[in-house]
Structures are given as structure tokens and as C-alpha cells.
Write an enzyme that holds these catalytic residues in place. Sequence first.
Site, PDB file in Angstrom:
ATOM      1  N   ASP A 108       0.978  -1.037   0.261  1.00 11.46           N
ATOM      2  CA  ASP A 108       0.191   0.314  -0.020  1.00 11.46           C
ATOM      3  C   ASP A 108       1.159   1.315  -0.018  1.00 11.46           C
ATOM      4  O   ASP A 108       1.932   1.061  -0.962  1.00 11.46           O
ATOM      5  CB  ASP A 108      -0.741  -0.373   1.348  1.00 11.46           C
ATOM      6  N   HIS A 303      -6.967  -6.377  -0.858  1.00 13.85           N
ATOM      7  CA  HIS A 303      -6.196  -5.556  -0.960  1.00 13.85           C
ATOM      8  C   HIS A 303      -5.097  -5.696   0.899  1.00 13.85           C
ATOM      9  O   HIS A 303      -3.718  -5.607   0.265  1.00 13.85           O
ATOM     10  CB  HIS A 303      -6.358  -3.853  -0.201  1.00 13.85           C
TER      11      HIS A 303
END
Length: 327
Positions: A108, A303
Site C-alpha cells: 500500500d 487488498h
Amino acid sequence: MGALETMMPPPKRARLNGVEIGYYEAGPREGVPIVLSHGFPELAFSWRHQIKALGDAGRWVIAPDQRGYGLSGKPGKVPDYDIDHLTGDMAALLDHLGVEKAVFCGHDWGGLVVWQMPLIHPGRVAGVIGLNTPFMPRGPSDPIAGMRARFGPDMYIVWFQNPDEPEAVLGADTTWTMDFFMRKPAAAPADPPPSASGSTFAFRDLLKMWDPSSDARERLLSPDELAVFADAFRDGGFFGPVSWYRNFTRNWERSATLPGRIDGIPCLMITAELDAVLPPSAAEHMPAFIGDLETKLVKGSGHWTQQEKPDEVNRLMLDWLDRRFPK
């Protein structure tokens, strides 16, 4: 004891680059260390499965709570969170440990940091592993202006540019906020529904409308694990984490003088099949900008890949490390 105490090594602290950094360390202090860089809204705790696996495999692994997060200092000005400070913390951590070079692995926002390391601190990088986040070449215009035009004013990165409100909304109930974020994907990746203004990825509105009892997404964390994140953000707030995003324009302006590609070091890109924010297609351009690149896909993961599919992530990392950085 809670999950932090039972799943992580004892924390260490050091004054680095003008801020106190809390970090965790495992494995023998030998060979090329692996530094794990977390994303938003996360902690070094996000890497708990990798810290154990890498340490057990005889790899020296280091995972900091980065500035603004967890055990680390939380400066009060937005420019304190620009890319020079974030990469500078990583270089200072190596100085503190007496290390010349490390393999930097980021997920991320942490991925953005580690891909910038060989451009800003080339002498400190032995290799890079990107998890979900690809190397992104410099665009022709201010990225915030582009996101505002494409996704609307309520898209979370654009909304984060506003003072005060984002951290107030996210911090109102950190258990609620973290439970909303830390979920597995429901099915095939799809953009979240737009807000009333037409924006996509409008987390402010999605948080207000969210009903956990009807959420089809499976919880990712145990209650004890969720409490680690909720407690950390309840205590530390969201100003620092959100301020990373408030430096997108500053970072873009600064990058005008940086190299546009990465050569001379091995790189690994691990994508996640069901990541709606950073899909595998976002990494398709990377071979044109990185001289030594391997790309791997983790199927069935959304994610939060290192927490959703830890065994697969650990296998891919250790296989690459054993080939490119044999002990």
C-alpha cells in the site's frame, strides 16, 4: 496478553531523522536485512506473519511503525510526512542498525515508499519487493488534480486533502473504522458505489452508510487482532497517516529531479487478484521502467494481501530471497 504481545517480538525504539521510531526485529543479525514498510491504515503489526516466517527461515527482518503510526512519533505539520522524510526514516533506521543496504518490502503506501528508496537513497537499497503497490513513474501533472477530475471531490485521497474532517471521521470510532477496512473481498473486484456527488472510493460516505450486519465481506481479523489496530489509532489519531496523502502534490513536485527508472537491483512485484484499489493491471507497465523485475500473482486475495494470504506471500518472498540473496 493481547495479540500484539503474543504475535510480535518485543518492540524497540530509536530516535531517527528527528522522530522516535518504534520497530520490531526478528531473525539473526546477519546477511542482507529485509525492512517491511506498512501502508494505510496499518501498522508494523500488519507484517506479523512475515516477521515470524522470515525470522524462522533465518532472515534478519525489521518492521517499523512508520512516522505518524503506532509506537512512532507523530509530528504536527503536514510537510513532516513528505517522501523525503519517509524515505529518510528508512535510511536512518539502517544507520542506527549499522547496515549499509537492505531489501525493502512495502505494501500500500509503504509500497510507494520502497519504490522511491532506490531513486532517493540508491546506495542503501539491495532490492525491492512491492506488494500490491506497483512502481509508478512520474506523471505529467499534479496527481491530486488528476484524481479530483477523474474520481470527484469525495474520492478518499482527494477528500484527505481537506484539513481536520478526515481524521475526525476516521477517528470517531476506530473499532468501527478498522472493522470496515479490514475485510476480505466479497467476490470479484469492483469499484465501491459512488457518493452523492458522483465520487468513487468515497470512504466518508461509505463509513456513514456501512452496516456490518449486512456486509457480505468476511472479517479478516480476530477480535484481538482488530483491537491492536483500533487501540493504536484511538491513541495516535489519524493526522499523521492522512498527512502522508496530503503530500502527494509536494512529492510529485520533488520527483521532477529524480531518475525515472530503476536499474541495477533485483525487484519483485507481488500483485493480488481481487484488489479493487491496486489491481494487477496497475503493474502491467513496470517492465518498461525496471531492468530486473519478476512479477507474481496471489489469487483470491483482496487488498490486505500479507494478512489475507500470508502463507503464499511468505512463500513468494522466501523463494525470491533465496534465489537473489542466498544466505
